[in-house]
Each structure stands twice: as C-alpha cells, then as structure tokens.
Design an enzyme around this catalytic site. Structure first.
Site, PDB file in Angstrom:
ATOM      1  CB  SER A 191      42.850  33.787  33.645  1.00 16.85           C
ATOM      2  OG  SER A 191      43.442  34.727  34.449  1.00 16.85           O
ATOM      3  CG  ASP A 219      37.438  36.904  38.603  1.00 17.85           C
ATOM      4  OD1 ASP A 219      38.298  37.445  39.075  1.00 17.85           O
ATOM      5  OD2 ASP A 219      37.613  36.372  37.313  1.00 17.85           O
ATOM      6  CG  HIS A 276      40.040  34.184  38.190  1.00 17.81           C
ATOM      7  ND1 HIS A 276      39.778  35.044  37.119  1.00 17.81           N
ATOM      8  CD2 HIS A 276      41.435  33.690  37.888  1.00 17.81           C
ATOM      9  CE1 HIS A 276      40.794  35.314  36.390  1.00 17.81           C
ATOM     10  NE2 HIS A 276      41.738  34.286  36.623  1.00 17.81           N
TER      11      HIS A 276
END
Length: 275
Positions: free
Chosen positions: A144, A221, A255
């Site tokens: 991320s 995600d 995620h």
C-alpha cells in the site's frame, strides 16, 4: 542499537530494535528476521498506513521461506514518533504512521519526516555495518503506502536496490486522494515536486529500474475500486516507457495481510533469484 525483544523462529531470530536516527532526529524502531545460517541478502519491507514495525513480521508468515532462502528482512516503522507537529495526529492517513517514505519540505515536517533519507541512506548503511550484508545484496518491497515507497525508492535509487516488488501499491498518488492529502502536507502545493515521488510519473519522466518490477493486486481490494491505488496507470506508463513490469491481479483478494500472507512466498522467491 538496542534489542527490545527476541524470539527464536525457524532456527533463526525474530527481533525488535530501537535506535537513535540521525535522519529523523528521533528514536526509530524496526524489526528483523535473521536466519540461522549464512545470510545471502536483505529485504527491506515498507508497511502501509497506520502500521508499525510489527505488522509484517507478525502477520505475513514470511520467516519460514526467508529461512529456507537464507535471507533476512528488516521492517522499519512507518514514520518518526514522539513528535507534536501541526496536524500530525489528527487523522490516520497523514502524519504519524503515514510518512509516505519521502523527505518532507514543509515547516516542522522537514526537520523530522526525512524517511527517504532514512531508508535509502541510513538504514541501507546500517544493514551493511550492523548485519554484514553487502551493499549489492539489498532489495526492497512493501504494501500500500509501503508499496508506493518501495516503487519510488527503487526507481529513484536503482543502484541501491537489486530488486523491487509491491503488494497493493499506491502507484499514482498525485491522482489519488491519499496522495494529494499527504503530498500537500509534506511537500506543499508544487505538483512538479509531487511527481518526483510518484512511481507512475517517475517512469513517465524517464526513471528506470534494470530489473522487472513485480506487483500483486487484490481484485476485491476496496481501495482499488475507490481510486486510491490506480494500478492501470502504472501498467500503461511502464508499457509506453519499456520498463519491465509484472502485475498479478489476484481475484477475490482484498487489501489485508490475509492477501499478503497468501503470496509473500512468491515475492521472496522473486527477490531471492535476483539476489
């Protein structure tokens, strides 16, 4: 450096450390896994928003394959700590735990939020001096915000990182809400400067890494659908610029670290081959 905790893991050691950082002018923490046998190389892991030095080392389940490959990992914290800068603790996506791995230029932040220098210079040197890993045996990956950091630092310092990979990276932050907020706070209003810390814009401007970049992205995600990650923008830029890139779209994955733990072995094997 001070060892805070040690746990025997797959005959090696998982450890948690603290040291005084010259770059940030604060104490910084990091975690490591060091295999029992000879160390063939080191992976730097950069974590995402709100994370600390403990997330990857406790959740990813990476130690077994690291031990098999003879690789150590070092996981720095996601920002300096113990400061009271303006707006630093007001939200989860800016300030504490949200450094975006750049050197800030705005008042207050420029004195301590020097995370690019911390990772690419100070930590890179520390790995060599304290853990006896040669400079040409260090790679970088992350998740991320940390995936953003891995890609941008890899493209900005290709001579320092043998290989680069990322999970769910923020690849085009100048066009993502997270990036706009962070870059405004750390770098001011000059969007030309923003582009220097954006993987997609770096590739468009001519920056290259000699090896293929590896990206894994979860198809379910929630931040992909919200326009925070913009994976396709990097794919297009790399294709146009002939930068080698492998993107694996993993259908059904989100995620979280459940996603990372499912494919972390693939990433470690990728780095192991090049190291």
């Amino acid at each position: 450096m001070q060892v805070l905790k040690t746990h025997k893991t797959f005959e090696g050691k998982t450890q948690f450390w603290e040291h005084e950082s010259v770059s940030t002018k604060t104490k910084m923490k990091f975690s490591t896994f060091i295999p029992a046998g000879p160390v063939r190389g080191c992976l730097i892991w950069l974590s995402g928003l709100t994370c600390t030095d403990e997330n990857f080392i406790t959740k990813a389940g990476a130690q077994k394959v690291l031990a098999e490959k003879g690789l150590m990992v070092i996981c720095p914290d996601t920002s300096p700590r113990g400061l009271q800068l303006p707006q630093e603790h007001d939200s989860w996506d800016f300030g504490s735990g949200a450094s975006f791995y750049l050197d800030a230029t705005t008042p207050g932040y420029r004195d301590h939020y020097r995370m690019e220098t911390y990772i690419a210079d100070e930590l890179h040197s520390l790995i060599q001096k304290e853990f006896n890993v040669p400079a040409n045996k260090i790679s970088i990956f992350g998740h991320s915000m940390g995936g953003h950091g891995a890609l941008t630092l890899g493209l900005r310092h290709p001579q320092k990182f043998v290989s680069v990979s990322a999970f769910s990276p923020i690849v085009n932050p100048v066009n993502a809400p997270w990036g706009v907020k962070a870059f405004t706070g750390y770098l001011g209003e000059n969007k030309t400067v923003w582009a220097e810390h954006d993987a997609t814009e770096l590739v468009r401007s001519g920056k290259r890494h000699p090896q293929a970049l590896l990206v894994d992205q979860g198809g379910d995600d929630e931040f992909l659908t919200k326009g925070q990650l913009l994976t396709d923008n990097l794919t297009k830029a790399c294709k146009e610029a002939s930068q080698k890139l492998e993107v694996n779209m993993r259908e059904g994955y989100d995620h979280s670290y459940y996603f990372i733990s499912s494919f972390v072995e693939n990433h470690i094997e990728f780095h192991s081959r090049l190291l």
